[in-house]
Design an enzyme around this catalytic site. Structure first.
Site, PDB file in Angstrom:
ATOM      1  N   GLN A 261       0.729  -0.958  -0.650  1.00 24.47           N
ATOM      2  CA  GLN A 261      -0.251  -0.275   0.321  1.00 24.47           C
ATOM      3  C   GLN A 261       0.928   1.473   0.120  1.00 24.47           C
ATOM      4  O   GLN A 261       0.596   2.387  -0.861  1.00 24.47           O
ATOM      5  CB  GLN A 261      -1.283   0.135   1.567  1.00 24.47           C
ATOM      6  CG  GLN A 261      -1.981  -0.833   1.033  1.00 24.47           C
ATOM      7  CD  GLN A 261      -2.772  -0.930   0.199  1.00 24.47           C
ATOM      8  OE1 GLN A 261      -3.919  -0.266  -0.601  1.00 24.47           O
ATOM      9  NE2 GLN A 261      -2.769  -2.144  -1.512  1.00 24.47           N
ATOM     10  N   HIS A 264       1.780   3.460  -2.949  1.00 27.21           N
ATOM     11  CA  HIS A 264       0.838   3.843  -3.980  1.00 27.21           C
ATOM     12  C   HIS A 264       1.058   5.209  -4.352  1.00 27.21           C
ATOM     13  O   HIS A 264       0.745   5.482  -5.592  1.00 27.21           O
ATOM     14  CB  HIS A 264      -0.851   3.487  -3.575  1.00 27.21           C
ATOM     15  CG  HIS A 264      -1.302   2.751  -3.359  1.00 27.21           C
ATOM     16  ND1 HIS A 264      -2.614   2.719  -4.848  1.00 27.21           N
ATOM     17  CD2 HIS A 264      -1.970   1.120  -3.317  1.00 27.21           C
ATOM     18  CE1 HIS A 264      -2.724   1.039  -4.677  1.00 27.21           C
ATOM     19  NE2 HIS A 264      -2.673   0.714  -4.077  1.00 27.21           N
ATOM     20  N   GLU A 329      -9.190   1.342   5.684  1.00 35.56           N
ATOM     21  CA  GLU A 329      -9.179   1.141   4.582  1.00 35.56           C
ATOM     22  C   GLU A 329      -9.348  -0.202   4.241  1.00 35.56           C
ATOM     23  O   GLU A 329     -10.531  -1.321   3.497  1.00 35.56           O
ATOM     24  CB  GLU A 329      -8.974   1.510   2.981  1.00 35.56           C
ATOM     25  CG  GLU A 329      -9.412   1.141   1.204  1.00 35.56           C
ATOM     26  CD  GLU A 329      -8.519   2.075   0.239  1.00 35.56           C
ATOM     27  OE1 GLU A 329      -8.321   1.846  -0.770  1.00 35.56           O
ATOM     28  OE2 GLU A 329      -7.316   2.201   0.729  1.00 35.56           O
ATOM     29  N   HIS A 330      -7.836  -0.936   3.867  1.00 37.35           N
ATOM     30  CA  HIS A 330      -8.127  -2.412   4.395  1.00 37.35           C
ATOM     31  C   HIS A 330      -7.157  -2.924   5.200  1.00 37.35           C
ATOM     32  O   HIS A 330      -6.128  -1.835   6.093  1.00 37.35           O
ATOM     33  CB  HIS A 330      -7.154  -2.642   3.245  1.00 37.35           C
ATOM     34  CG  HIS A 330      -7.082  -2.104   1.805  1.00 37.35           C
ATOM     35  ND1 HIS A 330      -6.802  -1.053   1.260  1.00 37.35           N
ATOM     36  CD2 HIS A 330      -7.625  -2.250   1.296  1.00 37.35           C
ATOM     37  CE1 HIS A 330      -6.998  -0.858   0.083  1.00 37.35           C
ATOM     38  NE2 HIS A 330      -7.824  -2.268  -0.037  1.00 37.35           N
ATOM     39  N   ASP A 363      -7.207  -6.705  -4.627  1.00 33.92           N
ATOM     40  CA  ASP A 363      -7.148  -5.717  -5.189  1.00 33.92           C
ATOM     41  C   ASP A 363      -8.159  -5.907  -6.456  1.00 33.92           C
ATOM     42  O   ASP A 363      -8.868  -5.364  -7.770  1.00 33.92           O
ATOM     43  CB  ASP A 363      -6.234  -5.078  -5.275  1.00 33.92           C
ATOM     44  CG  ASP A 363      -5.647  -3.852  -4.246  1.00 33.92           C
ATOM     45  OD1 ASP A 363      -6.419  -3.156  -3.519  1.00 33.92           O
ATOM     46  OD2 ASP A 363      -4.318  -3.572  -4.706  1.00 33.92           O
ATOM     47  N   HIS A 422     -53.110  19.785   4.916  1.00 36.72           N
ATOM     48  CA  HIS A 422     -52.480  17.785   4.738  1.00 36.72           C
ATOM     49  C   HIS A 422     -54.533  16.956   5.052  1.00 36.72           C
ATOM     50  O   HIS A 422     -54.861  15.930   4.884  1.00 36.72           O
ATOM     51  CB  HIS A 422     -52.054  17.413   5.279  1.00 36.72           C
ATOM     52  CG  HIS A 422     -50.303  17.870   4.675  1.00 36.72           C
ATOM     53  ND1 HIS A 422     -50.099  19.003   4.719  1.00 36.72           N
ATOM     54  CD2 HIS A 422     -49.960  16.339   4.627  1.00 36.72           C
ATOM     55  CE1 HIS A 422     -48.751  19.124   3.726  1.00 36.72           C
ATOM     56  NE2 HIS A 422     -48.499  17.670   3.881  1.00 36.72           N
TER      57      HIS A 422
END
Length: 433
Positions: A261, A264, A329-330, A363, A422
């Protein structure tokens, strides 16, 4: 080994720890970019295709005659790829479809004894817009992950946008993945201008009902600005991984997964939480050893120096507590019996269980979606799914008798809120009966 201690700090968590002192997520101020993005959106809304061609040349060096990918370009792309790669893309697509087909939802209808019918139905959106990043990177996995759920949801018109460079070509693996996934049309446009095109529609690109897909800060800001005109999946931030690992974990595996990661981008974060000081020290050394062999060492090193952490805590329960507080996230759970910890994990985008489930299988190949909530938003949001491409409608049917029975309660409530019109819409029906 250079920069060992500096590269990956080890932090011991005491009993009364304050997690915000260990790993803070500040909200970055991107206001300096907002006027630019707003101007691009307004320009595309006004000039359509002309503006898209202008920005393609200005930002990407691509002087485009036509915006849409042609059948000849699809054929050329497919013919240029190896049979092995095409087979891998097809198998990945099958796995993704297998998982997401389980997400289809059925409506319901109930009829009460008084004749009232209540129900809910699911309807796919008419047009889904999918953004796929371009430039130096190529992400056919993102194409599959974002298009296949839309197709399974029943969306009839799936439109994909992606930027091109001066050669005016979309990378062949991107086009082949789009064909396998089921995209209807693909257009050569990227950045904030592509999001604007999907939100407003142009002479060539149809207006979408929902826009999904990752991108840079200009794409993220554009999605934020057009939300309401269209729906969006999420505002994705930098990639994250958190690994919960016990003392029996292999430091080589753990270091490799953290770096998967960190490579990235420089803003990515990779965190290890463990109850073993020995593992922490071994992973710290292994990180440095593997870094020296990485093609993307500069990016990965910058990431771990800025955002990498190794946290030592008292036991696995505390490790899970920290993971829930960070909401990554992971999340990898590297223990012998990961299923025992699974019920205790409350906040994570995607969870990888056991010592032989690296994040990379998610992934590319396993099937669950890799478009995931970041920045702690896993506390309240979910991975991209079939649900992002459908909308719910509820319906009600009352008989005259049922309305008469409910009339007093409805009118009383309406009058309580001062909405006498109403109340009257019920009264005129009951009086007539």
């Amino acid at each position: 080994m250079r920069g060992l201690k500096r590269s990956y700090p080890i932090i011991k968590i005491l009993k009364n720890y304050k997690l915000q002192d260990v790993l803070s997520r500040k909200i970055d101020d991107y206001s300096e970019y907002e006027p630019t993005v707003r101007a691009i959106i307004a320009d595309v809304a006004a000039r359509g295709d002309e503006a898209l061609r202008f920005y393609a040349e200005k930002f990407d060096g691509a002087k485009l005659d036509g915006l849409e990918v042609t059948a000849e370009e699809f054929e050329e792309a497919e013919n240029s790829l190896s049979e092995e790669l095409k087979a891998v893309i097809r198998q990945s697509a099958e796995n993704i479809a297998f998982f997401h087909s389980r997400q289809r939802r059925e409506g319901f209808e109930v009829e009460r004894e008084d004749g009232v019918i209540l129900g809910q139905k699911f309807t796919p959106v008419a047009v889904a817009g999918v953004y796929v990043p371009g430039g130096t990177a190529s992400y056919p996995s993102t194409v599959l992950m974002d298009i296949i759920p839309a197709r399974i949801a029943g969306v009839k018109n799936i439109v994909m946008v992606t930027p091109v460079k001066a050669d005016k070509k979309v990378k062949p693996e991107i086009l082949y993945a789009a064909k396998v996934a089921g995209a209807n049309r693909i257009f050569k446009t990227g950045g904030a201008q592509a999001i604007a095109a999907l939100a407003y529609g142009t002479q060539t690109i149809p207006k979408a009902d929902v826009v999904v897909g990752p991108g840079n800060i200009f794409v993220a800001l554009a999605k934020k600005m057009v939300y309401g005109l269209v729906n969006i999946d999420m505002i994705a931030g930098p990639s994250e991984i958190l690994i919960v690992a016990d003392g029996k974990s292999n430091p080589v595996f753990v270091a490799a997964d953290l770096l998967s990661q960190a490579e990235h981008d420089k803003l990515a974060s990779a965190v290890l939480v463990t109850d073993s000081e020995r593992l922490a020290i071994e992973v710290q050394a292994e990180i440095e050893r593997q870094l020296l062999a990485m093609p993307r060492e500069t990016i990965a090193r910058a990431s771990i120096e800025a955002n990498g952490r190794i946290i030592i805590c008292e036991d696995m329960q505390k490790a899970v507590d920290i993971a829930n507080a960070i909401a990554p996230e992971h999340l990898e759970v590297c223990v012998d019996e990961p299923m025992e910890l699974l019920p205790k994990i409350l906040n994570a985008g995607s969870i990888f269980l056991g010592r032989y489930t690296p994040e990379a299988v998610g992934d590319y190949f396993a099937g669950p979606n890799h478009t995931l909530p970041t920045g702690g938003s896993a506390k309240f949001s979910s991975p991209l799914s079939v649900d992002d491409f459908v909308k719910k409608s509820q319906y009600i049917r009352y008989t005259p008798k049922a309305l008469e029975k409910a009339a007093h309660s409805v009118m009383k409530f309406a009058e309580c809120e001062g909405l006498y019109g109403h109340a009257n819409s019920v009264k005129v029906r009951v009086d007539k009966a």
